[in-house]
Structure formats: structure tokens, C-alpha cells
Design a protein around this motif. Sequence first.
Motif, PDB file in Angstrom:
ATOM      1  N   ASN A 145       0.542  -1.515   0.160  1.00 24.85           N
ATOM      2  CA  ASN A 145      -0.276   0.218   0.226  1.00 24.85           C
ATOM      3  C   ASN A 145       1.076   1.123  -0.031  1.00 24.85           C
ATOM      4  OD1 ASN A 145      -1.842  -1.511   0.125  1.00 24.85           O
ATOM      5  ND2 ASN A 145      -2.251  -2.588   2.430  1.00 24.85           N
ATOM      6  N   VAL A 146       2.346   1.752  -0.152  1.00 22.03           N
ATOM      7  CA  VAL A 146       2.968   2.227  -0.144  1.00 22.03           C
ATOM      8  C   VAL A 146       2.967   3.040  -1.287  1.00 22.03           C
ATOM      9  CG1 VAL A 146       5.728   2.903   0.009  1.00 22.03           C
ATOM     10  CG2 VAL A 146       4.319   2.069   2.146  1.00 22.03           C
ATOM     11  N   ARG A 147       2.511   4.273  -1.273  1.00 23.08           N
ATOM     12  CA  ARG A 147       2.707   4.718  -2.252  1.00 23.08           C
ATOM     13  C   ARG A 147       4.420   6.249  -2.747  1.00 23.08           C
ATOM     14  NH1 ARG A 147       0.891   0.484  -3.626  1.00 23.08           N
ATOM     15  NH2 ARG A 147      -1.437   0.736  -4.256  1.00 23.08           N
ATOM     16  N   THR A 148       4.270   5.866  -1.693  1.00 26.43           N
ATOM     17  CA  THR A 148       5.229   7.177  -1.269  1.00 26.43           C
ATOM     18  C   THR A 148       6.113   7.013  -0.942  1.00 26.43           C
ATOM     19  OG1 THR A 148       3.573   9.342  -1.525  1.00 26.43           O
ATOM     20  CG2 THR A 148       5.785  10.024  -0.900  1.00 26.43           C
ATOM     21  N   LEU A 149       7.733   7.246  -0.871  1.00 24.60           N
ATOM     22  CA  LEU A 149       8.787   6.859  -0.309  1.00 24.60           C
ATOM     23  C   LEU A 149       9.517   8.347  -0.371  1.00 24.60           C
ATOM     24  CD1 LEU A 149      11.142   4.678  -1.663  1.00 24.60           C
ATOM     25  CD2 LEU A 149       9.214   4.190  -0.387  1.00 24.60           C
ATOM     26  N   LEU A 150       9.831   8.554   1.617  1.00 26.34           N
ATOM     27  CA  LEU A 150       9.726   9.774   2.381  1.00 26.34           C
ATOM     28  C   LEU A 150      11.597   9.164   2.594  1.00 26.34           C
ATOM     29  CD1 LEU A 150      10.201  12.104   3.250  1.00 26.34           C
ATOM     30  CD2 LEU A 150       9.710  11.096   5.661  1.00 26.34           C
ATOM     31  N   VAL A 151      12.281   9.588   1.635  1.00 31.30           N
ATOM     32  CA  VAL A 151      13.909   9.463   2.255  1.00 31.30           C
ATOM     33  C   VAL A 151      14.565  10.742   2.858  1.00 31.30           C
ATOM     34  CG1 VAL A 151      16.369   9.347   0.046  1.00 31.30           C
ATOM     35  CG2 VAL A 151      13.833   8.253  -0.415  1.00 31.30           C
ATOM     36  N   ASN A 152      14.845  10.575   3.863  1.00 25.36           N
ATOM     37  CA  ASN A 152      15.651  11.015   4.698  1.00 25.36           C
ATOM     38  C   ASN A 152      17.323  11.833   4.521  1.00 25.36           C
ATOM     39  OD1 ASN A 152      13.730  12.111   5.860  1.00 25.36           O
ATOM     40  ND2 ASN A 152      13.555  10.288   7.518  1.00 25.36           N
ATOM     41  N   GLN A 153      17.631  12.335   3.846  1.00 27.92           N
ATOM     42  CA  GLN A 153      19.125  12.589   3.851  1.00 27.92           C
ATOM     43  C   GLN A 153      19.895  13.598   4.568  1.00 27.92           C
ATOM     44  OE1 GLN A 153      18.446  12.676  -0.292  1.00 27.92           O
ATOM     45  NE2 GLN A 153      18.857  14.575  -0.736  1.00 27.92           N
ATOM     46  N   ASP A 154      21.641  13.092   4.558  1.00 31.71           N
ATOM     47  CA  ASP A 154      22.098  14.652   4.341  1.00 31.71           C
ATOM     48  C   ASP A 154      22.485  15.585   3.662  1.00 31.71           C
ATOM     49  OD1 ASP A 154      23.361  13.115   3.208  1.00 31.71           O
ATOM     50  OD2 ASP A 154      24.941  12.793   5.149  1.00 31.71           O
ATOM     51  N   ASN A 155      22.155  15.432   2.092  1.00 36.88           N
ATOM     52  CA  ASN A 155      22.606  16.196   1.504  1.00 36.88           C
ATOM     53  C   ASN A 155      23.890  16.360   1.345  1.00 36.88           C
ATOM     54  OD1 ASN A 155      20.773  17.617  -0.604  1.00 36.88           O
ATOM     55  ND2 ASN A 155      20.818  19.894   0.748  1.00 36.88           N
ATOM     56  N   GLY A 156      24.279  16.215   1.175  1.00 39.40           N
ATOM     57  CA  GLY A 156      25.774  15.422   1.068  1.00 39.40           C
ATOM     58  C   GLY A 156      26.182  15.612  -0.578  1.00 39.40           C
ATOM     59  N   PRO A 157      27.282  16.385  -0.918  1.00 36.45           N
ATOM     60  CA  PRO A 157      27.908  16.243  -2.397  1.00 36.45           C
ATOM     61  C   PRO A 157      27.087  15.220  -3.336  1.00 36.45           C
ATOM     62  CG  PRO A 157      29.892  15.783  -1.088  1.00 36.45           C
ATOM     63  CD  PRO A 157      28.342  15.514  -0.236  1.00 36.45           C
ATOM     64  N   GLU A 158      26.847  14.294  -3.234  1.00 34.75           N
ATOM     65  CA  GLU A 158      26.578  12.905  -4.079  1.00 34.75           C
ATOM     66  C   GLU A 158      25.112  12.762  -4.767  1.00 34.75           C
ATOM     67  OE1 GLU A 158      28.074  11.725  -1.417  1.00 34.75           O
ATOM     68  OE2 GLU A 158      30.270  12.204  -2.026  1.00 34.75           O
ATOM     69  N   ASN A 159      24.408  13.196  -2.911  1.00 37.61           N
ATOM     70  CA  ASN A 159      22.568  13.172  -2.737  1.00 37.61           C
ATOM     71  C   ASN A 159      22.534  14.640  -2.506  1.00 37.61           C
ATOM     72  OD1 ASN A 159      24.019  12.594  -0.113  1.00 37.61           O
ATOM     73  ND2 ASN A 159      21.892  12.180   0.670  1.00 37.61           N
ATOM     74  N   SER A 160      22.643  15.791  -3.263  1.00 41.91           N
ATOM     75  CA  SER A 160      22.495  16.743  -2.936  1.00 41.91           C
ATOM     76  C   SER A 160      21.368  17.085  -3.613  1.00 41.91           C
ATOM     77  CB  SER A 160      23.333  18.059  -3.490  1.00 41.91           C
ATOM     78  OG  SER A 160      22.705  19.345  -2.908  1.00 41.91           O
ATOM     79  N   SER A 161      19.889  17.966  -3.210  1.00 41.88           N
ATOM     80  CA  SER A 161      18.804  18.293  -3.942  1.00 41.88           C
ATOM     81  C   SER A 161      19.661  18.703  -4.818  1.00 41.88           C
ATOM     82  CB  SER A 161      17.476  18.369  -3.007  1.00 41.88           C
ATOM     83  OG  SER A 161      17.869  19.643  -2.187  1.00 41.88           O
ATOM     84  N   ARG A 162      20.291  19.543  -5.338  1.00 39.32           N
ATOM     85  CA  ARG A 162      20.371  20.449  -6.614  1.00 39.32           C
ATOM     86  C   ARG A 162      21.070  19.648  -7.516  1.00 39.32           C
ATOM     87  NH1 ARG A 162      22.329  24.064  -1.740  1.00 39.32           N
ATOM     88  NH2 ARG A 162      20.727  25.612  -1.842  1.00 39.32           N
TER      89      ARG A 162
END
Length: 122
Positions: A43-60
Motif C-alpha cells: 500500500n506504500v505509494r510514497t517513499l520519504l528519503v531522509n538524507q544528509d544532503n551531501g555532495p553525492e545526494n544533494s537535492s541540487r
Amino acid sequence: MVGILLPHYGELSLYFAQSALTSDFIVDVVERWWQGIKGRFPNVRTLLVNQDNGPENSSRRTQYVKRLAAFAVAGGVKVRLACYPPYHSKYNPIERCWGALEQHWNGSVLDSVRRPCGSRGR
């Protein structure tokens, strides 16, 4: 190393890179993890990814966001990113896991690969 923690279930999955950590590796890990676990959460339709926003996984980081968006479309799920601000890792539950692992490994160099029985390498 990339870790995925499900605090409610007390489950930690660890994935090790044999070279430098990249945004592609992180998304590959998320895809592989979700493929292996999604049957438990139909039933999961959304995954919430809590992350440190480091250089590899920056939202930018264009490559990271592009790959996550493609994963979301292909997997039929929404992916929401929640980034911890710089220097606030103490609020991220997975950081406590890293501390415990560092104590367990006691400074050992992780320079070999040993897969658990029944696992398949990729």
C-alpha cells in the motif's frame, strides 16, 4: 557506504561501494532495496528519503534528481526528499548506526568483500 534504515521496524540495510560513492550508486541502491522490500508494503505509494544532503545526494545535483525521478516513474511511487541541514546529523537516526558500526569495526580497514550466504553480487 550507503545505509537504509527503517526505524519503525529496526531494520538497517548496508550497501558498500568498491569505488568512490556516486549519486548513481545511491540511486542504484534505492532501486535494489525497493525491489527487494516492496512486496512487504503493497500500500506504500510514497517513499520519504531522509538524507544528509551531501555532495553525492544533494537535492541540487541534477544526476541524482534525474535518476530518482526515473526510479519513481518506473516504480510507480512518489519520492519525497527531506534533507537535514548542514551540521545537524545528530538528528538523523542512521547516524547512531554509523557510530555503533565504527565501534564494532574498531578502526579496521574494510578492504575485502564477504557476501552473506544466499546473497547474489551485482
